[in-house]
Design a protein around this motif. Structure first.
Motif, PDB file in Angstrom:
ATOM      1  N   VAL A 169       7.858 -27.412  -2.563  1.00 45.49           N
ATOM      2  CA  VAL A 169       7.602 -26.374  -1.565  1.00 45.49           C
ATOM      3  C   VAL A 169       8.932 -25.979  -0.935  1.00 45.49           C
ATOM      4  N   LEU A 170       9.124 -24.684  -0.710  1.00 50.13           N
ATOM      5  CA  LEU A 170      10.304 -24.180  -0.014  1.00 50.13           C
ATOM      6  C   LEU A 170       9.916 -23.767   1.393  1.00 50.13           C
ATOM      7  N   HIS A 171      10.799 -24.058   2.359  1.00 48.82           N
ATOM      8  CA  HIS A 171      10.546 -23.703   3.760  1.00 48.82           C
ATOM      9  C   HIS A 171      11.785 -23.028   4.320  1.00 48.82           C
ATOM     10  N   THR A 172      11.615 -21.835   4.892  1.00 54.44           N
ATOM     11  CA  THR A 172      12.750 -21.086   5.423  1.00 54.44           C
ATOM     12  C   THR A 172      12.574 -20.834   6.907  1.00 54.44           C
ATOM     13  N   GLY A 173      13.710 -20.759   7.600  1.00 57.65           N
ATOM     14  CA  GLY A 173      13.688 -20.470   9.030  1.00 57.65           C
ATOM     15  C   GLY A 173      14.988 -20.877   9.683  1.00 57.65           C
ATOM     16  N   GLY A 174      15.139 -20.505  10.940  1.00 60.22           N
ATOM     17  CA  GLY A 174      16.340 -20.817  11.699  1.00 60.22           C
ATOM     18  C   GLY A 174      16.284 -22.195  12.323  1.00 60.22           C
ATOM     19  N   ALA A 175      17.106 -22.381  13.353  1.00 62.30           N
ATOM     20  CA  ALA A 175      17.218 -23.704  13.964  1.00 62.30           C
ATOM     21  C   ALA A 175      15.899 -24.173  14.560  1.00 62.30           C
ATOM     22  N   ALA A 176      15.155 -23.263  15.191  1.00 61.46           N
ATOM     23  CA  ALA A 176      13.897 -23.655  15.827  1.00 61.46           C
ATOM     24  C   ALA A 176      12.866 -24.110  14.809  1.00 61.46           C
ATOM     25  N   SER A 177      12.970 -23.624  13.573  1.00 68.91           N
ATOM     26  CA  SER A 177      11.973 -23.957  12.553  1.00 68.91           C
ATOM     27  C   SER A 177      12.033 -25.410  12.117  1.00 68.91           C
ATOM     28  N   LEU A 178      13.088 -26.133  12.478  1.00 62.63           N
ATOM     29  CA  LEU A 178      13.173 -27.552  12.115  1.00 62.63           C
ATOM     30  C   LEU A 178      12.022 -28.362  12.683  1.00 62.63           C
ATOM     31  N   ALA A 179      11.390 -27.850  13.737  1.00 65.29           N
ATOM     32  CA  ALA A 179      10.247 -28.561  14.307  1.00 65.29           C
ATOM     33  C   ALA A 179       9.114 -28.675  13.306  1.00 65.29           C
ATOM     34  N   GLU A 180       9.034 -27.746  12.343  1.00 67.37           N
ATOM     35  CA  GLU A 180       7.929 -27.769  11.384  1.00 67.37           C
ATOM     36  C   GLU A 180       8.114 -28.852  10.324  1.00 67.37           C
ATOM     37  N   PRO A 181       9.301 -28.984   9.680  1.00 68.37           N
ATOM     38  CA  PRO A 181       9.483 -30.152   8.811  1.00 68.37           C
ATOM     39  C   PRO A 181       9.335 -31.477   9.559  1.00 68.37           C
ATOM     40  N   ALA A 182       9.737 -31.500  10.847  1.00 74.33           N
ATOM     41  CA  ALA A 182       9.566 -32.726  11.622  1.00 74.33           C
ATOM     42  C   ALA A 182       8.089 -33.058  11.788  1.00 74.33           C
ATOM     43  N   ALA A 183       7.266 -32.031  12.055  1.00 73.46           N
ATOM     44  CA  ALA A 183       5.824 -32.262  12.168  1.00 73.46           C
ATOM     45  C   ALA A 183       5.240 -32.730  10.839  1.00 73.46           C
ATOM     46  N   LEU A 184       5.749 -32.181   9.725  1.00 75.92           N
ATOM     47  CA  LEU A 184       5.287 -32.614   8.408  1.00 75.92           C
ATOM     48  C   LEU A 184       5.598 -34.084   8.169  1.00 75.92           C
ATOM     49  N   VAL A 185       6.818 -34.502   8.477  1.00 78.01           N
ATOM     50  CA  VAL A 185       7.201 -35.900   8.259  1.00 78.01           C
ATOM     51  C   VAL A 185       6.332 -36.823   9.108  1.00 78.01           C
ATOM     52  N   ARG A 186       6.103 -36.450  10.374  1.00 75.14           N
ATOM     53  CA  ARG A 186       5.251 -37.288  11.232  1.00 75.14           C
ATOM     54  C   ARG A 186       3.831 -37.371  10.672  1.00 75.14           C
ATOM     55  N   ALA A 187       3.304 -36.229  10.221  1.00 77.91           N
ATOM     56  CA  ALA A 187       1.938 -36.226   9.691  1.00 77.91           C
ATOM     57  C   ALA A 187       1.841 -37.071   8.428  1.00 77.91           C
ATOM     58  N   ALA A 188       2.829 -36.951   7.548  1.00 78.06           N
ATOM     59  CA  ALA A 188       2.803 -37.727   6.309  1.00 78.06           C
ATOM     60  C   ALA A 188       2.874 -39.214   6.596  1.00 78.06           C
ATOM     61  N   ARG A 189       3.715 -39.587   7.528  1.00 77.77           N
ATOM     62  CA  ARG A 189       3.801 -41.007   7.871  1.00 77.77           C
ATOM     63  C   ARG A 189       2.497 -41.499   8.472  1.00 77.77           C
ATOM     64  N   GLY A 190       1.844 -40.615   9.240  1.00 73.33           N
ATOM     65  CA  GLY A 190       0.566 -40.993   9.828  1.00 73.33           C
ATOM     66  C   GLY A 190      -0.501 -41.267   8.784  1.00 73.33           C
ATOM     67  N   MET A 191      -0.369 -40.662   7.597  1.00 69.76           N
ATOM     68  CA  MET A 191      -1.317 -40.898   6.503  1.00 69.76           C
ATOM     69  C   MET A 191      -0.858 -42.023   5.586  1.00 69.76           C
ATOM     70  N   GLY A 192       0.238 -42.695   5.945  1.00 73.00           N
ATOM     71  CA  GLY A 192       0.705 -43.836   5.167  1.00 73.00           C
ATOM     72  C   GLY A 192       1.705 -43.504   4.090  1.00 73.00           C
ATOM     73  N   LEU A 193       2.187 -42.254   4.016  1.00 77.76           N
ATOM     74  CA  LEU A 193       3.176 -41.899   3.006  1.00 77.76           C
ATOM     75  C   LEU A 193       4.552 -42.398   3.416  1.00 77.76           C
ATOM     76  N   ARG A 194       5.346 -42.742   2.432  1.00 80.21           N
ATOM     77  CA  ARG A 194       6.748 -43.098   2.670  1.00 80.21           C
ATOM     78  C   ARG A 194       7.541 -41.786   2.691  1.00 80.21           C
ATOM     79  N   ALA A 195       7.669 -41.217   3.880  1.00 80.33           N
ATOM     80  CA  ALA A 195       8.283 -39.893   4.042  1.00 80.33           C
ATOM     81  C   ALA A 195       9.692 -40.038   4.592  1.00 80.33           C
ATOM     82  N   TRP A 196      10.643 -39.326   3.942  1.00 77.20           N
ATOM     83  CA  TRP A 196      12.044 -39.350   4.357  1.00 77.20           C
ATOM     84  C   TRP A 196      12.580 -37.926   4.450  1.00 77.20           C
ATOM     85  N   ALA A 197      13.584 -37.763   5.292  1.00 78.98           N
ATOM     86  CA  ALA A 197      14.289 -36.483   5.399  1.00 78.98           C
ATOM     87  C   ALA A 197      15.771 -36.734   5.189  1.00 78.98           C
TER      88      ALA A 197
END
Length: 708
Positions: A343-371
């Motif tokens: 998946v590709l995700h585009t945006g400026g500095a403020a958009s970093l909150a969205e990949p951060a939310a993805l990582v938190r959600a994935a970890r909440g489901m037990g995935l080994r998520a890294w950035a």
């Protein structure tokens, strides 16, 4: 400012050579780098960068074993003057970042078209750590160099580059000297004439092959992974090669370059003609170095594997949907990642909150998520968004094993989801390493701002992927806030707007000449910004178009050091407390400060980590860092930025440069403005310089039919 390296003698270590200011180009100023000795002192202990590269090579070997059944390898000292002094100066000037002949590589970007299915080949390897040549080989090369009037200081790098039998190889083919970074064709020609005498001529087959390889290397430094045949032959003709086509064919026959044919989209007239006669599909012929050809094909192979794979069913569909519903603006990204491996995700500095939310959600489901971010500044900024440092690395640290989850028994990264931030900074070699390191069933998200400067290394991975439309693309709807966000967003679409800045978020400081530009820059950093904005000097970053010239990074850093941390520079020009930019390898810059120096080398503190740079590497890898180029600054942000645009930099500006420089500011931007209307013209009319790459064509078979 071009997004590509240009021919100039002022590149800092680990950064692209940015287009010089007019007076700089005329002066031909070259910054000497550390002399290359015989390497004996460095044999006992590898530098941190060398250790990192060695670790990367080991990981690639493990991955190669995992893919062996599917991959198909391709076979394939004294004071000097005159020519010798010129040759040594040229080599020193680029030991820390060689630069291309800019006029060769201004070809327009070819149209996208379907390409044949990529062939699985052996994986590319990252840049090699410096090789230490045997003393007897160095001595033998030194004798050959002396016969040709070349400086003895070149003996160690020549011996290292040519390897076994280096003295005999150099004597048999003097143009092999071009393989040493910084040597120019006219200098190699002079060396060959002195060595060969009457047997030397412009039509020598050895000269044609060496110049072909040299031009392809310069193209790679300018960001191209290959060159179209007409571009390459025209460049060879400008170098005085009588039969450019024969030179290219000789290089192909000797395995020093590879050729590719890509089918072109047929014009309607051609289609009509094909109906009446024999069908003949036009093709584009490209020539490239094996290293980058393999990297691009390996990258396409790895991306294709992701595109066509089904991600592991970690978490139920209901759990993913619940996470998406709770993710706010990140919901669309979370839904896309739930069902796709790429998946590709585009945006400026403020958009970093969205990949951060993805990582938190994935970890909440037990995935080994890294950035993974481009550098330590980006890593630390994303860790702050996550409110935890665990699970966030740099790309280099992830690949080398110095950071991150480590590797599984098969050599793949031990993770389920990887989010790569600052994706426009991925070159083809790094991108290939990332994709080939992912385990089966893993998910990859490439996130970044497509408006910033492209990678220092060859390729334009993120832009090519966006153009290929082979996977979901999620565009963030989160705008960057305030006057700075409004200004930068306008620049991204080619508009330089006046913005209301009641809190002095944006300040324009007009200047008339270079001297005033330096004076006002120092005044802003040391006095005005701390007093009026409340941002101390240590949190303010100066960004300027180039390294040389009257208002380049060197001149600005000298003035800022004198004001902010005066001292004798007793440690190779540095004093404790100096702000520095450390480049362990070309293309990556770490910000830090000097702590001390001793027999081991220069001790630095970079992003909370202690770094020791051996004394023989200080001059080529450490520079003062109060002022940076935009390429050095990409991936980082600071509370305050002073962007310096002197009058002689008008021709060096482009929309990506302005977007990148202005976008590094979080709270305040001061623009030291001496280019008049050239700034608005650059934003409106000067896009990124095209790069010739093959990735979009290699990925074309993966695209949906309607997207082709």
């Amino acid at each position: 400012m071009s997004t590509e390296p240009e021919t100039t003698g002022d590149a800092e270590p680990g950064t692209p050579a940015e287009q010089p200011a007019p007076e700089e180009a005329a002066a031909g100023d070259a910054a000497p780098a550390a002399e290359g000795g015989d390497g004996a002192e460095g044999a006992a202990q590898l530098s941190a960068a060398e250790a990192e590269l060695a670790a990367q090579r080991l990981e690639r070997e493990r991955i190669a074993r995992r893919k062996a059944e599917k991959a198909a390898p391709i076979e394939a000292g004294a004071k000097l003057s005159g020519t010798a002094a010129d040759l040594l100066a040229a080599v020193r000037a680029v030991e820390s970042g060689a630069k291309p002949a800019a006029t060769v590589f201004a070809e327009p970007e070819p149209p996208r078209r379907p390409a044949p299915e990529p062939v699985r080949r052996t994986q590319p390897v990252p840049a090699e750590a410096p090789v230490v040549a045997l003393p007897e080989a160095v001595e033998g090369v030194r004798l050959v160099l002396a016969e040709g009037g070349a400086p003895a200081a070149l003996a160690a790098p020549v011996a290292a580059v040519l390897g076994e039998g280096a003295p005999d190889r150099l004597r048999a083919d003097p143009w092999q000297l071009l393989r040493v970074a910084g040597v120019r064709p006219e200098q190699a020609d002079g060396f060959a004439r002195a060595l060969l005498g009457a047997a030397c001529g412009p039509d020598d087959e050895r000269r044609g092959r060496a110049l072909t390889v040299w031009l392809l290397e310069q193209a790679a430094l300018a960001g191209h992974t290959a060159l179209e045949m007409p571009t390459l032959t025209a460049a060879l003709a400008r170098q005085g090669v009588p039969d450019p086509d024969a030179a290219v064919q000789s290089s192909l026959a000797e395995g020093e370059a590879l050729a590719f044919q890509d089918g072109l989209d047929e014009e309607p007239a051609a289609e009509e003609a094909a109906e009446d006669g024999e069908e003949e599909r036009p093709v584009r012929v490209l020539v490239g170095l094996e290293r980058y050809a393999l990297a691009e094909e390996s990258l396409a192979d790895g991306l294709g594997r992701l595109i066509n794979s089904v991600p592991k069913q970690d978490g139920s569909a209901g759990a993913w949907e619940e996470a998406a519903a709770a993710g706010g603006s990140a919901g669309e990204l979370i839904r896309a990642v739930a069902g796709h491996a790429l998946v590709l995700h585009t945006g400026g500095a403020a958009s970093l909150a969205e990949p951060a939310a993805l990582v938190r959600a994935a970890r909440g489901m037990g995935l080994r998520a890294w950035a993974a971010a481009h550098g330590p500044l980006g890593r630390d900024r994303f860790a702050a968004l996550l409110e935890e440092s665990a699970g966030v690395t740099t790309v280099a640290g992830l690949l080398s094993g110095a950071e991150g989850p480590g590797r599984d028994p098969e050599g793949a990264l031990d993770l389920d989801l990887l989010v790569v931030l600052d994706a426009p900074q991925l070159d083809v070699e790094t991108g290939a390493l990332v994709t080939e390191s992912l385990p089966d069933g893993a998910r990859l998200v490439l996130a970044g701002d497509p408006g910033v400067l492209w990678s220092v290394g060859p390729g334009r991975v993120f832009a090519d992927l966006l153009a290929a439309r082979v996977c979901p693309q999620i565009a963030s709807r989160r705008p960057d806030p305030g006057p700075l966000g409004e200004l930068v967003s306008g620049i991204g679409v080619g508009e330089l707007n006046q913005v209301e800045a009641p809190g002095k978020e944006v300040v324009i400081v007009p200047v008339r000449d270079a001297g005033e530009a330096v004076h006002r820059t120092v005044q802003l950093v040391a006095d005005s910004v701390p007093r009026a904005i409340g941002v101390p000097a240590e949190d303010t970053q100066v960004i300027t178009p180039g390294h040389g010239g009257a208002v380049g990074t060197r001149a600005l850093n000298a003035a800022l050091k004198e004001r902010l941390n005066p001292g004798p520079g007793r440690f190779g020009g540095f004093d404790p407390g100096d702000r520095i930019a450390y480049s362990p390898v070309p293309g990556r810059t770490h910000m830090g400060r000097v702590v001390t120096a001793d027999a081991e080398g220069l001790h630095l503190s970079c992003a909370g980590e202690d770094v020791v740079v051996p004394k023989e590497r200080v001059e080529q890898s450490v520079r003062h860092g109060w002022a940076l180029t935009a390429h050095q600054a990409v991936g980082g942000r600071w509370p305050a930025v002073v962007a310096v645009l002197p009058g002689d930099a008008a021709g060096a500006l482009s929309r990506p440069w302005v977007y990148t420089a202005f976008g590094r500011a979080e709270r305040h931007l001061s623009v030291v403005h001496g280019v008049e209307q050239a700034l608005a013209r650059a934003v409106a009319e000067v896009p990124a310089k095209p790069r010739t790459t093959r990735l979009a064509e290699l990925l074309a078979p993966q695209a949906p039919t309607e997207a082709r």
